[in-house]
Design an enzyme around this catalytic site. Structure first.
Site, PDB file in Angstrom:
ATOM      1  N   ASP A 146       6.991  80.821  34.068  1.00 14.56           N
ATOM      2  CA  ASP A 146       5.581  80.856  33.679  1.00 14.56           C
ATOM      3  C   ASP A 146       5.321  82.013  32.725  1.00 14.56           C
ATOM      4  O   ASP A 146       5.279  83.168  33.140  1.00 14.56           O
ATOM      5  CB  ASP A 146       4.704  80.995  34.935  1.00 14.56           C
ATOM      6  CG  ASP A 146       3.220  81.012  34.608  1.00 14.56           C
ATOM      7  OD1 ASP A 146       2.851  80.607  33.482  1.00 14.56           O
ATOM      8  OD2 ASP A 146       2.428  81.430  35.472  1.00 14.56           O
ATOM      9  N   ASP A 149       1.942  79.080  26.724  1.00 14.52           N
ATOM     10  CA  ASP A 149       2.242  79.213  28.150  1.00 14.52           C
ATOM     11  C   ASP A 149       3.183  78.119  28.628  1.00 14.52           C
ATOM     12  O   ASP A 149       2.796  76.952  28.721  1.00 14.52           O
ATOM     13  CB  ASP A 149       0.934  79.167  28.949  1.00 14.52           C
ATOM     14  CG  ASP A 149       1.164  79.308  30.438  1.00 14.52           C
ATOM     15  OD1 ASP A 149       2.250  79.774  30.839  1.00 14.52           O
ATOM     16  OD2 ASP A 149       0.256  78.960  31.210  1.00 14.52           O
TER      17      ASP A 149
END
Length: 537
Positions: A122, A332
């Protein structure tokens, strides 16, 4: 003193220097040691007594802190020890389908003896955490997950000889002011953007086992001390399939794994993620990308780089660009798909609908609004989607759609973008497919280049297996897409940047005064080593 001078003095205080400039450019300065009473008073005034641990002058602890600072400085001078690093079980990342929130995962080894964890990747958050001393965690038995062939692990601090708890007085302890005793273990809580999704527990430090992707060092492995969350309580998506065995935050925060590796002098302050068209991928710490890659600068949010934000100038389908489609976006890997600000989304989907010669449809269980049926002749021609940045940089998404399969094959497709509901977008993992994405934190730039994710050096192929030749953990089988399946909502951490993400300008002092101050800083850098390595306030 004028406002700019107050700010400048505050900055120099972090270097152990007190400076004042007068209107006539006369100035005076004072060198302040990092452990002086003046600096301690500033720390206490900002943070309170809790969390401020000051070594006694000329004590063993006092000299130990100075020595540690000198060692860190020497590492900076010598350059990184390794060109590239990756987890000891290999650089390969893998998708695990809708059961695991459509994120990419990889095996990492932590502790002594080492224990394996299957963590999600992440780039939108900072903290590495794993299930630990569980009060409320996801099931770890393979029987709960159709795509796993072995049980997942829970971290046990007492089971690792290299594990130690971070105290509330540690500089990485954000919740230290809430502690009753500065020596007690540091608590943490991270709330993610996904609804009601969080992790909490205490911070620990232990060894992360890595392998080297170059021969710059004789030893092909590295044991890197990293700080991570002993996650005893998870909520929301973390109990329903997303990251059941932990998550590795790759954000720019000081606590993230890339930050700790760079600070330890192991690699350059950069890393890359590469995702193949078949959804497999690679991760390399220290990678700054090839010379010919395209780049764009990261933008600060409220004056700080708290996440990876870029500025998109326009959106295009094929060679046709859509007017008034500039926006800021978070890059992201922890978000499965791509989101656009509502107004940008409306313009983009209408242009896509105009260009695609297909019949609109809806498919139960899928979140996208612009979906189409496949004809008996197959898929219609789908235009590429391009994000244009400054300096003529273009990020081309060759296939911006998500295919939907039935028992007889492809039954339709959807434009894989959604409205964000806020004035900032997210470039998700699906748009990164086929690219080597370089998060160059050292130069504050995002880089990208087309890649097959195998050869990640300009001239030489890197090892793709562990340095010791052992085989990595068996990989879970990829989850198949079915019309009635639905992806688990992706979890994304990190604060959403405000609308003020663009750089701000401030009034500048006179050039002569700044020149004198810079000259003084150079003298200090050369002759007063203690003053430069003060704590960050």
């Amino acid at each position: 003193m004028e406002i700019w001078k107050v700010g400048f003095v505050a900055m120099l205080l972090g270097l152990g220097i007190l400076v004042e400039c007068g209107v006539s450019d006369m100035y005076s300065s004072k060198l302040v040691h990092r452990f002086s009473d003046e600096v301690r008073k500033v720390r206490v005034s900002r943070n309170g007594e809790v969390g401020v641990v000051w070594p006694q002058h000329r004590s063993f602890e006092y000299y130990g802190k100075l020595m540690n600072s000198d060692l860190q400085r020497q590492k900076m001078k010598l350059g990184p020890q390794f060109q590239l690093l990756f987890p000891s079980q290999g650089s390969k990342t893998m998708p695990l389908g809708n059961d695991f929130g459509w994120l990419h995962y990889m095996w990492i080894d932590i502790g002594t003896p080492n224990v394996s964890f299957l963590v999600a990747l992440d780039a939108g958050s900072d903290l590495l955490w794993v299930p630990c001393e569980c009060v409320q965690c996801a099931p770890l038995s393979a029987s709960y997950y159709s795509s796993l062939d072995k049980d997942l692990n829970e971290y046990n601090p007492s089971g690792s000889s290299t594990s130690k708890f971070l105290s509330c007085s540690h500089q990485l302890c954000e919740l230290g002011s809430n502690c009753k005793n500065p020596k007690q273990p540091c608590p943490y809580t991270v709330n993610y953007v996904s609804e009601d999704t969080s992790t909490s527990g205490v911070l620990v430090e232990d060894i992360l086992h890595l392998a080297s992707g170059s021969r710059m060092a004789a030893n092909g492995s590295a044991r890197a001390p990293v700080t991570f969350g002993c996650g005893s309580k998870q909520t929301g998506g973390y109990l329903n399939g997303v990251a059941p065995d932990g998550l590795m935050g790759l954000g720019p925060g000081e606590i993230s794994v890339p930050s700790r590796l760079a600070k330890a002098g192991l690699v350059r302050n950069s890393f890359s993620l590469c995702f193949k068209e078949d959804d497999s991928g690679r991760i390399f710490f220290g990678d700054q990308g090839p010379a010919g890659q395209q780049t764009t600068s990261f933008l600060p949010s409220e004056g700080q780089f708290v996440t990876y934000v870029v500025g998109v100038e326009s959106c295009c389908f094929g060679s046709s660009c859509i007017e008034q489609t500039s926006f800021k976006a978070i890059v992201d890997s922890g978000t499965s798909f791509t989101f656009l600000p509502d107004q940008i989304y409306d313009r983009v989907v209408k242009e896509f609908d105009r260009k695609v010669n297909a019949t609109k449809a809806s498919f139960e269980g899928y979140p996208w609004q612009y979906c189409y049926k496949s004809s008996s002749e197959g898929l219609p021609k789908i235009p590429s989607f391009t994000l244009k940045f400054t300096m003529n940089s273009s990020f081309i998404v060759q296939d911006p759609v998500f295919m939907i399969y039935g028992s007889q094959g492809a039954v339709g497709f959807c434009l894989a973008v959604e409205p964000s509901g806020i004035d900032i977008g997210t470039i998700g993992q699906n748009f990164m497919s086929g690219y080597r994405m370089v998060f160059d934190r050292e130069n504050l730039k995002l880089g990208w280049s087309r890649s097959d994710c195998e050869d990640l050096t300009d001239n030489n192929r890197l090892p793709l297996a562990p340095a010791d030749g052992s085989s990595p953990n068996s990989l879970p089988a990829e989850q198949q897409n079915t019309p009635n399946s639905s992806g688990v909502a992706p979890a994304v951490a990190g604060r959403t940047p405000s609308n003020s993400a663009a750089p701000t300008s401030r009034g500048m002092p006179s050039k002569l005064c700044l020149t004198k101050l810079l000259f003084q800083l150079l003298l200090v850098s050369s002759n007063f080593r203690w003053s430069l390595h003060t704590f960050t306030f």
